[in-house]
Design a protein around this motif. Structure first.
Motif, mmCIF file in Angstrom:
data_model
loop_
_atom_site.group_PDB
_atom_site.id
_atom_site.type_symbol
_atom_site.label_atom_id
_atom_site.label_comp_id
_atom_site.label_asym_id
_atom_site.label_seq_id
_atom_site.Cartn_x
_atom_site.Cartn_y
_atom_site.Cartn_z
ATOM 1 N N LEU A 71 0.839 -1.199 0.000
ATOM 2 C CA LEU A 71 0.000 0.000 0.000
ATOM 3 C C LEU A 71 0.873 1.248 0.000
ATOM 4 C CD1 LEU A 71 -2.530 -0.940 2.822
ATOM 5 C CD2 LEU A 71 -3.066 -0.727 0.396
ATOM 6 N N PHE A 72 0.427 2.272 -0.719
ATOM 7 C CA PHE A 72 1.068 3.582 -0.709
ATOM 8 C C PHE A 72 0.088 4.608 -0.152
ATOM 9 C CE2 PHE A 72 3.667 2.158 -4.569
ATOM 10 C CZ PHE A 72 4.794 1.905 -3.817
ATOM 11 N N PHE A 73 0.615 5.562 0.580
ATOM 12 C CA PHE A 73 -0.176 6.645 1.141
ATOM 13 C C PHE A 73 0.508 7.956 0.780
ATOM 14 C CE2 PHE A 73 -0.787 2.938 3.786
ATOM 15 C CZ PHE A 73 -2.168 2.860 3.857
ATOM 16 N N ARG A 74 -0.176 8.815 0.038
ATOM 17 C CA ARG A 74 0.383 10.129 -0.299
ATOM 18 C C ARG A 74 0.136 11.092 0.837
ATOM 19 N NH1 ARG A 74 -0.971 11.599 -6.520
ATOM 20 N NH2 ARG A 74 0.562 10.201 -7.417
ATOM 21 N N LYS A 75 1.092 11.977 1.003
ATOM 22 C CA LYS A 75 1.036 12.936 2.107
ATOM 23 C C LYS A 75 -0.232 13.791 2.071
ATOM 24 C CE LYS A 75 4.709 15.225 4.486
ATOM 25 N NZ LYS A 75 5.982 15.895 4.393
ATOM 26 N N ASN A 76 -0.614 14.275 0.917
ATOM 27 C CA ASN A 76 -1.743 15.206 0.814
ATOM 28 C C ASN A 76 -2.970 14.565 0.176
ATOM 29 O OD1 ASN A 76 -0.260 17.368 1.948
ATOM 30 N ND2 ASN A 76 0.776 17.643 -0.012
ATOM 31 N N SER A 77 -3.157 13.291 0.398
ATOM 32 C CA SER A 77 -4.303 12.592 -0.183
ATOM 33 C C SER A 77 -5.073 11.883 0.918
ATOM 34 C CB SER A 77 -3.831 11.571 -1.220
ATOM 35 O OG SER A 77 -4.928 10.812 -1.685
ATOM 36 N N PHE A 78 -6.357 11.754 0.708
ATOM 37 C CA PHE A 78 -7.217 11.036 1.648
ATOM 38 C C PHE A 78 -7.469 9.603 1.189
ATOM 39 C CE2 PHE A 78 -8.412 15.518 2.190
ATOM 40 C CZ PHE A 78 -8.079 15.662 3.519
ATOM 41 N N GLN A 113 -8.327 6.804 6.147
ATOM 42 C CA GLN A 113 -8.364 7.297 4.771
ATOM 43 C C GLN A 113 -9.804 7.255 4.277
ATOM 44 O OE1 GLN A 113 -5.110 8.010 2.805
ATOM 45 N NE2 GLN A 113 -4.952 8.402 4.982
ATOM 46 N N LYS A 114 -10.082 8.029 3.248
ATOM 47 C CA LYS A 114 -11.425 8.054 2.672
ATOM 48 C C LYS A 114 -11.760 6.721 2.004
ATOM 49 C CE LYS A 114 -14.453 10.875 -0.116
ATOM 50 N NZ LYS A 114 -14.629 12.155 -0.789
ATOM 51 N N GLY A 115 -10.762 6.109 1.398
ATOM 52 C CA GLY A 115 -10.986 4.848 0.708
ATOM 53 C C GLY A 115 -9.733 4.370 0.009
#
Length: 159
Positions: A71-78, A113-115
């Motif tokens: 999984l990746f998570f961007r700093k400015n993303s939900f 996260q939103k989804g």
């Protein structure tokens, strides 16, 4: 497809640096270089030791690594992004991939996260049908995404 024997225990855990060889082997057994960009030893090492905003987890049958999820998570993303799920060929189509996918969704929820976002090959109707059945929505087509020029379908689901 090998079924999981009743005497075997399937567990999921965070990947560790000593899983590197297993991760590479699973990657090379599961994906063809003509169809997918493979993750290199160097990339896996970076993900395991230095990368921020990633989660790499493995599925183990007893003590043997048989699959992984990334999984990746961007700093400015939900939105969390499922980059890859890979399972040794003899265990594909069963509980291993399903549990890795469920873990990915759980981790997205835990991070509030939103989804989840994911991409699949446009010619992969089997996975498209599966994801649509799980409530994912097709949101975009990305032309010439894969090494062989195939398009990708971008899907997402609010969790």
């Amino acid at each position: 497809m090998s079924k999981i024997a009743p005497s075997q225990t399937l567990t999921l855990r965070a990947a560790r640096i000593n899983d590197l060889d297993d991760l590479l082997q699973i990657e090379s057994e599961s994906f063809s270089t003509e169809s997918y960009p493979l993750t290199s030893r160097r990339q896996f090492r970076y993900l395991l030791t230095k990368a921020k905003n990633v989660e790499l987890f493995v599925a183990c049958l007893d003590k043997n690594v048989v699959g992984y999820g990334l999984l990746f998570f961007r700093k400015n993303s939900f939105w969390g992004r499922l980059y890859s799920i890979s399972v040794r060929p003899e265990y594909q189509g069963g509980a291993v991939g399903k549990q890795l996918f469920e873990r990915a969704e759980q981790r997205i929820r835990k991070r509030k996260q939103k989804g989840m976002l994911l991409e699949i090959r446009a010619d992969n109707q089997k996975h498209l049908k599966r994801y649509l059945g799980l409530g994912y929505q097709l949101i975009d087509t990305i032309p010439d995404y894969y090494p062989d020029g195939s398009a990708a379908l971008k899907l997402r689901k609010e969790l």
